[in-house]
Design a protein around this motif. Structure first.
Motif, PDB file in Angstrom:
ATOM      1  N   MET A   1       0.843  -1.185   0.000  1.00  0.00           N
ATOM      2  CA  MET A   1       0.000   0.000   0.000  1.00  0.00           C
ATOM      3  C   MET A   1       0.882   1.239   0.000  1.00  0.00           C
ATOM      4  N   ALA A   2       0.536   2.193  -0.816  1.00  0.00           N
ATOM      5  CA  ALA A   2       1.215   3.490  -0.816  1.00  0.00           C
ATOM      6  C   ALA A   2       0.179   4.562  -0.523  1.00  0.00           C
ATOM      7  N   THR A   3       0.568   5.502   0.305  1.00  0.00           N
ATOM      8  CA  THR A   3      -0.317   6.612   0.622  1.00  0.00           C
ATOM      9  C   THR A   3       0.310   7.890   0.098  1.00  0.00           C
ATOM     10  N   TYR A   4      -0.440   8.553  -0.772  1.00  0.00           N
ATOM     11  CA  TYR A   4      -0.009   9.802  -1.370  1.00  0.00           C
ATOM     12  C   TYR A   4      -0.734  10.948  -0.684  1.00  0.00           C
ATOM     13  N   ALA A   5       0.037  11.914  -0.181  1.00  0.00           N
ATOM     14  CA  ALA A   5      -0.545  13.157   0.320  1.00  0.00           C
ATOM     15  C   ALA A   5      -0.412  14.181  -0.796  1.00  0.00           C
ATOM     16  N   VAL A   6      -1.249  15.212  -0.768  1.00  0.00           N
ATOM     17  CA  VAL A   6      -1.189  16.231  -1.817  1.00  0.00           C
ATOM     18  C   VAL A   6      -1.086  17.623  -1.221  1.00  0.00           C
ATOM     19  N   THR A   7      -0.346  18.449  -1.923  1.00  0.00           N
ATOM     20  CA  THR A   7      -0.343  19.880  -1.690  1.00  0.00           C
ATOM     21  C   THR A   7      -0.328  20.527  -3.066  1.00  0.00           C
ATOM     22  N   GLY A   8      -0.883  21.706  -3.176  1.00  0.00           N
ATOM     23  CA  GLY A   8      -0.868  22.342  -4.488  1.00  0.00           C
ATOM     24  C   GLY A   8      -1.608  23.657  -4.513  1.00  0.00           C
ATOM     25  N   HIS A   9      -1.467  24.308  -5.629  1.00  0.00           N
ATOM     26  CA  HIS A   9      -2.036  25.640  -5.819  1.00  0.00           C
ATOM     27  C   HIS A   9      -3.550  25.587  -6.014  1.00  0.00           C
ATOM     28  N   ILE A  10      -4.235  26.581  -5.459  1.00  0.00           N
ATOM     29  CA  ILE A  10      -5.689  26.678  -5.627  1.00  0.00           C
ATOM     30  C   ILE A  10      -6.044  27.513  -6.849  1.00  0.00           C
ATOM     31  N   ASP A  11      -5.080  28.278  -7.350  1.00  0.00           N
ATOM     32  CA  ASP A  11      -5.362  29.273  -8.388  1.00  0.00           C
ATOM     33  C   ASP A  11      -4.878  28.846  -9.777  1.00  0.00           C
ATOM     34  N   LEU A  12      -5.153  27.607 -10.153  1.00  0.00           N
ATOM     35  CA  LEU A  12      -4.765  27.117 -11.473  1.00  0.00           C
ATOM     36  C   LEU A  12      -5.640  27.755 -12.549  1.00  0.00           C
ATOM     37  N   THR A  13      -5.048  28.030 -13.699  1.00  0.00           N
ATOM     38  CA  THR A  13      -5.846  28.527 -14.819  1.00  0.00           C
ATOM     39  C   THR A  13      -6.748  27.409 -15.330  1.00  0.00           C
ATOM     40  N   HIS A  14      -7.781  27.787 -16.061  1.00  0.00           N
ATOM     41  CA  HIS A  14      -8.716  26.800 -16.612  1.00  0.00           C
ATOM     42  C   HIS A  14      -7.972  25.773 -17.463  1.00  0.00           C
ATOM     43  N   LYS A  15      -7.066  26.232 -18.317  1.00  0.00           N
ATOM     44  CA  LYS A  15      -6.292  25.323 -19.171  1.00  0.00           C
ATOM     45  C   LYS A  15      -5.443  24.364 -18.335  1.00  0.00           C
ATOM     46  N   SER A  16      -4.909  24.835 -17.226  1.00  0.00           N
ATOM     47  CA  SER A  16      -4.030  24.019 -16.387  1.00  0.00           C
ATOM     48  C   SER A  16      -4.753  22.848 -15.745  1.00  0.00           C
ATOM     49  N   VAL A  17      -6.033  22.999 -15.477  1.00  0.00           N
ATOM     50  CA  VAL A  17      -6.785  21.933 -14.810  1.00  0.00           C
ATOM     51  C   VAL A  17      -6.687  20.625 -15.597  1.00  0.00           C
ATOM     52  N   GLY A  18      -6.922  20.666 -16.892  1.00  0.00           N
ATOM     53  CA  GLY A  18      -6.831  19.458 -17.714  1.00  0.00           C
ATOM     54  C   GLY A  18      -5.422  18.891 -17.751  1.00  0.00           C
ATOM     55  N   LEU A  19      -4.423  19.770 -17.827  1.00  0.00           N
ATOM     56  CA  LEU A  19      -3.030  19.331 -17.841  1.00  0.00           C
ATOM     57  C   LEU A  19      -2.659  18.636 -16.527  1.00  0.00           C
ATOM     58  N   GLY A  34      -0.543  -3.003  -4.050  1.00  0.00           N
ATOM     59  CA  GLY A  34      -1.396  -2.739  -2.904  1.00  0.00           C
ATOM     60  C   GLY A  34      -2.419  -1.657  -3.154  1.00  0.00           C
ATOM     61  N   GLU A  35      -3.090  -1.317  -2.070  1.00  0.00           N
ATOM     62  CA  GLU A  35      -4.164  -0.329  -2.136  1.00  0.00           C
ATOM     63  C   GLU A  35      -3.612   1.065  -2.392  1.00  0.00           C
ATOM     64  N   LEU A  36      -4.318   1.815  -3.202  1.00  0.00           N
ATOM     65  CA  LEU A  36      -3.978   3.208  -3.484  1.00  0.00           C
ATOM     66  C   LEU A  36      -4.772   4.089  -2.521  1.00  0.00           C
ATOM     67  N   VAL A  37      -4.054   4.887  -1.730  1.00  0.00           N
ATOM     68  CA  VAL A  37      -4.693   5.764  -0.750  1.00  0.00           C
ATOM     69  C   VAL A  37      -4.170   7.173  -0.968  1.00  0.00           C
ATOM     70  N   GLY A  38      -5.062   8.152  -0.887  1.00  0.00           N
ATOM     71  CA  GLY A  38      -4.671   9.547  -1.015  1.00  0.00           C
ATOM     72  C   GLY A  38      -5.224  10.362   0.131  1.00  0.00           C
ATOM     73  N   VAL A  39      -4.431  11.352   0.563  1.00  0.00           N
ATOM     74  CA  VAL A  39      -4.810  12.222   1.667  1.00  0.00           C
ATOM     75  C   VAL A  39      -4.852  13.655   1.139  1.00  0.00           C
ATOM     76  N   SER A  40      -5.980  14.321   1.321  1.00  0.00           N
ATOM     77  CA  SER A  40      -6.182  15.656   0.755  1.00  0.00           C
ATOM     78  C   SER A  40      -7.047  16.514   1.672  1.00  0.00           C
ATOM     79  N   CYS A  41      -6.805  17.807   1.636  1.00  0.00           N
ATOM     80  CA  CYS A  41      -7.672  18.767   2.336  1.00  0.00           C
ATOM     81  C   CYS A  41      -8.862  19.178   1.465  1.00  0.00           C
ATOM     82  N   ILE A  42      -8.937  18.679   0.259  1.00  0.00           N
ATOM     83  CA  ILE A  42      -9.994  18.930  -0.734  1.00  0.00           C
ATOM     84  C   ILE A  42     -10.336  20.404  -0.937  1.00  0.00           C
TER      85      ILE A  42
END
Length: 162
Positions: A1-19, A34-42
């Motif tokens: 099992m691997a657990t991925y946490a995420v951090t990132g920008h909230i201000d992505l351009t519309h074009k960037s979302v698809g990329l 193993g199981e894929l698990v992700g941790v996010s503040c959504i």
């Protein structure tokens, strides 16, 4: 099992979302054991895109909310439906012991993300910390200091609004 946490920008351009979506699909496609698990503040932007792509890949979502008032105080109307949908889809929701969403609550949530993750996925343009604390660059630096592997996701053509 691997657990991925995420951090990132909230201000992505519309074009960037698809990329960014396509780049995250590639990250999750490399996960084979193993199981894929992700941790996010959504939060809006990278956090929610990560959560949506994780769920689409069959992963289990763990949501970390910085404070008890986060939904009411910080989730903007245009993000509320996505936030609520992802919160409902989560296998677990952890609310940090802060009444209000402030710098210390964000820092605590980021620390919890890193504590739970084996790797950090950073949807990050490489800009240095803003000095406000609790931002994307701060989280990347904290992950590296803790010895966590960091996968920077910033596809060619990605940009921030502003």
């Amino acid at each position: 099992m691997a657990t991925y946490a995420v951090t990132g920008h909230i201000d992505l351009t519309h074009k960037s979302v698809g990329l960014v979506r396509a780049a995250l699909r590639e990250v999750f496609a490399r996960h084979t054991e193993g199981e894929l698990v992700g941790v996010s503040c959504i939060a809006a932007g990278a956090d929610s895109i990560f959560a949506e792509e994780l769920l689409a890949a069959g992963g289990r979502l763990v949501v970390v909310l910085p404070s008890r008032d986060y939904r009411q105080a910080k989730v903007k109307p245009e993000h509320a439906e996505t936030f609520d949908r992802l919160g409902s889809a989560a296998a677990e929701v952890v609310v940090m012991p802060h009444e209000t969403a402030d710098r210390s609550a964000y820092e605590a949530a980021n620390a919890e993300l890193l504590r739970r993750g084996d790797r950090l996925v950073a949807v990050w343009d490489g800009a240095p910390p803003s000095g406000k604390g609790g931002g994307t660059a701060d989280t990347v630096l904290a992950a590296r200091e803790a010895g966590l592997a960091v996968d920077v996701v910033w596809p060619e053509g990605a940009a921030r609004r502003g």
